[in-house]
Design a protein around this motif. Structure first.
Motif, short mmCIF file in Angstrom:
data_model
loop_
_atom_site.label_atom_id
_atom_site.label_comp_id
_atom_site.label_asym_id
_atom_site.label_seq_id
_atom_site.Cartn_x
_atom_site.Cartn_y
_atom_site.Cartn_z
N LYS A 156 45.92 38.91 28.60
CA LYS A 156 44.55 38.55 29.17
C LYS A 156 44.34 37.03 29.85
O LYS A 156 44.82 36.21 29.07
N THR A 157 44.18 37.04 31.10
CA THR A 157 43.82 35.57 31.55
C THR A 157 42.92 35.78 32.52
O THR A 157 42.63 36.41 33.19
N ASP A 158 42.47 34.52 32.83
CA ASP A 158 41.55 34.16 33.95
C ASP A 158 42.28 33.69 34.99
O ASP A 158 41.72 33.29 36.37
N ASN A 159 43.56 33.20 35.01
CA ASN A 159 44.26 32.51 35.83
C ASN A 159 45.06 33.45 36.57
O ASN A 159 46.14 34.07 36.39
N ARG A 160 44.68 33.25 37.89
CA ARG A 160 45.39 34.56 38.86
C ARG A 160 46.79 34.27 39.14
O ARG A 160 47.54 34.96 39.35
N GLU A 161 47.18 32.96 39.16
CA GLU A 161 48.55 32.46 39.52
C GLU A 161 49.50 33.05 38.26
O GLU A 161 50.54 33.55 38.51
N LEU A 162 49.13 32.67 37.16
CA LEU A 162 49.76 33.03 36.04
C LEU A 162 49.91 34.77 36.03
O LEU A 162 50.93 35.21 35.67
N PHE A 163 48.66 35.32 36.37
CA PHE A 163 48.84 36.75 36.26
C PHE A 163 49.69 37.27 37.31
O PHE A 163 50.58 38.33 36.90
N ASP A 164 49.84 36.74 38.43
CA ASP A 164 50.65 37.28 39.68
C ASP A 164 52.09 36.99 39.23
O ASP A 164 52.87 37.82 39.57
N PHE A 165 52.46 35.94 38.70
CA PHE A 165 53.55 35.68 38.17
C PHE A 165 54.13 36.55 37.12
O PHE A 165 55.24 36.98 37.16
N THR A 166 53.41 36.89 36.07
CA THR A 166 53.48 37.86 35.24
C THR A 166 53.72 39.16 35.68
O THR A 166 54.85 39.81 34.99
N LEU A 167 53.07 39.61 36.51
CA LEU A 167 53.23 40.96 36.99
C LEU A 167 54.65 41.23 37.78
O LEU A 167 55.34 42.01 37.59
N GLU A 168 54.96 39.95 38.44
CA GLU A 168 56.22 39.87 39.12
C GLU A 168 57.61 39.92 38.21
O GLU A 168 58.69 40.60 38.09
N GLU A 169 57.34 38.94 36.95
CA GLU A 169 58.58 39.04 36.27
C GLU A 169 58.51 40.12 35.36
O GLU A 169 59.65 40.86 34.79
N LEU A 170 57.31 40.81 34.83
CA LEU A 170 57.60 42.06 34.16
C LEU A 170 58.22 43.19 34.97
O LEU A 170 58.71 44.02 34.26
N SER A 171 57.97 43.36 36.21
CA SER A 171 58.54 44.33 37.05
C SER A 171 60.10 44.24 37.14
O SER A 171 60.78 45.07 37.03
N GLN A 172 60.49 42.90 37.33
CA GLN A 172 61.99 42.44 37.24
C GLN A 172 62.68 42.46 36.08
O GLN A 172 63.78 42.98 35.79
#
Length: 218
Positions: free
Chosen positions: A155-171
């Motif tokens: 859970k976060t309010d930080n969009r940059e961190l969230f987008d980063f995490t989505l990409e990393e988890l996918s990979q």
């Protein structure tokens, strides 16, 4: 050091639900949380960088058949969660004062069923990205201690961190990945039972959307 911090550290030293340097279980608990601390076989759920432990305590109230462990390096923060859990008579929540870098010193392979990361520091500066709790450096540590198909939440309010995490988890190969950019307008809202950290309360009152995701490690 302030008098308030000294009081909180003294409270931790006496608290049965806080494990820290100097306490017997601190050095020997790895692989034995169910056997030596919780005295049951219920699944173990971690809250990383838990701060004052609002989420650990909140979830422990909702899910008495799960064991929760809030982890943070700041002892004065942990004291708040420890005291609240004691006040509520919760026996299914504990607090570990430790650096997440050393997670594998305290948990055996397959010992953890779920991990929550709630409003972590986004470490937006490029040179500090490796310190993000969803960086592959940390994801490897989580996979090392989690059961097969263990569940990770962010859970976060930080969009940059969230987008980063989505990409990393996918990979990284995390499957069944679900995400929303506005938790409280999504169908996953009810899964959170109204539990909010102090930071989340501040951000939502200011109108910031809360981003949330969950996925399972292979």
């Amino acid at each position: 050091m302030s008098r308030k911090k000294l009081i909180k550290f003294a409270s931790n030293a006496l608290a049965d639900n806080v494990l820290e340097i100097g306490k017997p279980l601190y050095e020997t608990i790895k692989g034995k949380w169910n056997e030596r601390y919780f005295l049951n076989t219920n699944p173990i759920v971690l809250e990383l960088a838990c701060g004052k432990g609002e989420y650990s305590v909140g979830l422990a109230q909702v899910y008495p058949d799960l064991n929760f462990i809030g982890i943070d390096v700041k002892g004065d923060r942990l004291a708040a969660g420890s005291q609240q859990a004691t006040l509520l008579g919760l026996t299914n929540v504990a607090f570990l004062r430790a650096n997440i870098e050393f997670l594998q010193n305290f948990f055996e392979e397959g010992e953890v069923a779920e991990i929550w990361i709630t409003f972590p520091d986004p470490f937006n500066l490029k040179k500090r990205i490796r310190r993000r709790l969803t960086h592959p450096h940390f994801l490897e540590k989580y996979r090392a201690v989690m059961k097969k198909e263990g569940l990770l939440h962010l859970k976060t309010d930080n969009r940059e961190l969230f987008d980063f995490t989505l990409e990393e988890l996918s990979q990284f190969g995390v499957r069944d990945l679900e995400a929303t950019f506005d938790l409280y307008q999504s169908e996953m809202h009810d899964d959170h039972h109204g539990i909010k950290t102090r930071f989340e309360q501040i951000f939502t009152e200011k109108g910031f959307p809360v981003h949330y995701l969950r996925g399972r490690f292979l």
